[in-house]
Write an enzyme that holds these catalytic residues in place. Structure first.
Site, short mmCIF file in Angstrom:
data_model
loop_
_atom_site.label_atom_id
_atom_site.label_comp_id
_atom_site.label_asym_id
_atom_site.label_seq_id
_atom_site.Cartn_x
_atom_site.Cartn_y
_atom_site.Cartn_z
N HIS A 16 1.59 4.47 -3.23
CA HIS A 16 2.19 6.11 -2.62
C HIS A 16 3.17 6.29 -3.12
O HIS A 16 3.43 8.25 -3.50
CB HIS A 16 1.75 6.33 -0.82
CG HIS A 16 0.29 6.35 -0.18
ND1 HIS A 16 -0.53 6.82 -0.89
CD2 HIS A 16 -0.44 5.78 0.80
CE1 HIS A 16 -1.65 6.83 -0.23
NE2 HIS A 16 -1.36 5.94 0.81
N GLU A 68 -4.86 8.06 -2.67
CA GLU A 68 -5.68 6.17 -1.95
C GLU A 68 -6.04 5.13 -4.00
O GLU A 68 -5.39 4.40 -2.92
CB GLU A 68 -6.55 6.40 -1.45
CG GLU A 68 -6.89 5.81 -0.52
CD GLU A 68 -5.82 5.53 0.93
OE1 GLU A 68 -5.53 4.66 0.96
OE2 GLU A 68 -5.19 6.47 0.67
N HIS A 97 1.10 -1.92 0.29
CA HIS A 97 -0.26 0.12 -0.35
C HIS A 97 0.27 1.42 -0.19
O HIS A 97 0.57 2.21 -0.66
CB HIS A 97 -1.21 -0.23 1.38
CG HIS A 97 -1.25 0.93 1.50
ND1 HIS A 97 -3.09 1.07 0.98
CD2 HIS A 97 -1.58 2.55 2.12
CE1 HIS A 97 -3.86 2.24 1.17
NE2 HIS A 97 -2.86 3.01 2.25
N GLU A 98 1.85 1.44 1.05
CA GLU A 98 2.69 2.89 0.67
C GLU A 98 3.70 2.43 -0.37
O GLU A 98 3.99 3.31 -0.45
CB GLU A 98 3.62 2.11 2.08
CG GLU A 98 2.64 2.38 4.22
CD GLU A 98 1.69 3.87 3.96
OE1 GLU A 98 1.83 4.22 2.67
OE2 GLU A 98 0.24 3.00 4.22
CO CO Z 1 -3.51 5.06 2.68
#
Ligand code: CO
Length: 491
Positions: A263, A289, A259-260
């Site tokens: 980003h 997101e 997830h990170e």
């Molecule tokens: Co996030």
């Protein structure tokens, strides 16, 4: 010529932001516990200084000067974004702004205590004050139809509450109806792949390897651990990732990592010449997101990904050798209604967001009082997820957002899920042999697609326009519905 001075001024201010981001990253990763209160003051001092520089008359002067000259299209956008921020902040009385900062830091402490003691009454008066101040801020900024529009616009520029209500209406009906059926189809294994005892050090080493394979540039970043995983956008050539590895669970830290990574990849691919300017960030929190969710769910929870990832997991953790690709895949995709948003799967997740949106919108528009909050929370949980929390800690007190005044932020998570599905289908029609690439671990064409269509654009466009340009279609929530149907219902 005259826009040059404005840009220099903005870049100068952004360097204070960089310093503050680095201090904040350190606070959450390495800082000795006892340094907390001094550090908070240092960060506060730097932020206040940057804020004063930004709302100074000098900024207004530079904006005027810039507007009087001929502007190239990118510079026009710079001026447009600065003007929007400037006029919004200028409208908030300084005393009110300061009181809000102080009240929200108090209310965060009260929330922590309330959550630990599972006692909503401790938090109630603080939350009431935060909402009262927030409404005063909204009134001073001004709005057309709905107070909540002002909050939404901060995170998702251009999106109106009424549009969000429409998006939710359809999606909610679909999800509430399909969740029980999908739960039946995705029952967890008796012995979970990701449960057991896994050295945290080995998890870290494996995480490092995955980041390299995905294309994360360790010359411009690093991996650390923190209580809550996050990405720190510190400045040019410095975008850092954290995760949190649990001894008894392998998937928690791994999916947080992926997830990170999403980003971080976004921030790392923003063009160098945008840095320090309002263009040098993601188009919106929802788009940001969408990037993290794309990697975490659409790639990271796909079957092809587990064809690629299983041998790496087994090399680091030989005890997993008895599990097949199917078992890794199935265990990464168990859909099960849960009380806690952060532990929920990609199908039920949006229901958690809808509930929060409906509650915060009602609070801001005086249709709901803080006192009624726990009851309404539980009633909505029952309605959407057919679960009722037995305490407030696992109910209305679970998230930090409201205590910090971040009303309007929750929808970003849902929008991220919706955007990511639309991005996925557009990418699939552009990138041939998509599944084969993922199963071979050849992520370059995927990274390049995202870079060209999304990352390189920084904040040149508002989110809906960016989605239209990147995918060739208007924002369309049915992509997410199609994704869920194809993946879980075999439609
Ligand atoms: Co996030």
């Amino acid at each position: 010529m005259s826009v040059k001075l404005l840009k220099e001024h903005l870049k100068r201010i952004s360097k204070f932001q960089s310093a503050s981001n680095l201090l904040h990253w350190d606070m959450l990763t390495n800082m000795p516990v006892a340094a907390g209160s001094w550090r908070a003051e240092v960060i506060g001092e730097i932020s206040a200084h940057a804020f004063e520089l930004f709302i100074s008359d000098y900024t207004a002067e530079l904006i005027d000067k810039a507007e009087s000259g001929d502007l190239a299209s990118q510079d026009k956008r710079v001026v447009e974004l600065v003007k929007k921020d400037y006029s919004r902040l200028k409208k908030i009385p300084y005393e009110l702004y300061k009181t809000f900062q102080i009240e929200t830091s108090r209310s965060q402490k009260a929330w922590e205590e309330a959550k630990t003691k599972d006692n909503f009454d401790i938090f109630e008066p603080y939350l009431e004050r935060v909402i009262k101040l927030l409404k005063e801020i909204i009134e001073s900024i001004g709005y057309e139809d709905n107070r909540y529009d002002v909050l939404l616009d901060r995170y998702e520029p251009g999106l109106k509450t009424s549009e969000l209500v429409n998006i939710i209406k359809e999606l909610k009906t679909f999800l509430v109806a399909v969740v029980p059926e999908i739960e039946e189809k995705t029952l967890p294994l008796k012995r979970g792949v990701f449960e057991g005892c896994f050295s945290v050090y080995k998890q870290y080493k494996m995480a490092e390897e995955f980041l390299k394979l995905l294309g994360y540039d360790f010359n411009r970043g690093r991996l650390d651990t923190s209580e809550h995983p996050f990405t720190a956008f510190i400045g040019l050539g410095d975008v850092r990732i954290t995760s949190n590895f649990k001894l008894d669970n392998l998937s928690h830290g791994f999916f947080a990592l992926i997830h990170e990574f999403g980003h971080a990849l976004y921030d790392l691919n923003i063009p160098q010449e945008f840095y320090g300017l309002p263009l040098g960030e993601g188009a919106s929190m929802g788009i940001h997101e969408s990037q993290s969710r794309f990697w975490e769910n659409i790639i990271g929870r796909s079957f092809s990904f587990w064809e690629f990832a299983r041998p790496i997991f087994v090399r680091h953790f030989p005890q997993l050798d008895s599990f097949t690709e199917e078992e890794f895949y199935n265990d990464a995709n168990v859909v099960k209604r849960s009380l806690i948003r952060v532990y929920s799967d990609e199908v039920t997740y949006n229901l958690h967001i809808m509930l929060r949106f409906e509650i915060e919108e009602a609070l801001i528009n005086d249709r709901l009082s803080v006192k009624e909050l726990p009851g309404v929370w539980n009633a909505k949980m029952k309605e959407y997820l057919n679960l009722v929390p037995i305490n407030n800690r696992d109910g209305v007190l679970q998230d930090v957002h409201w205590s910090s005044g971040a009303f309007g932020y929750f929808p970003s998570y849902m929008l991220g899920n919706l955007y990511s599905a639309q991005i996925y289908y557009a990418m699939r029609s552009d990138v041939s042999e998509f599944d084969e690439l993922v199963s071979k671990g050849d992520f370059t064409p995927i990274v390049n697609w995202l870079k060209e269509k999304i990352h390189k654009k920084g904040k040149l466009y508002d989110p809906k326009e960016l989605i239209r340009i990147a995918t060739g279609k208007e924002f369309d929530t049915s992509c997410f519905v199609r994704y869920i149907k194809e993946k879980y219902l075999g439609v």
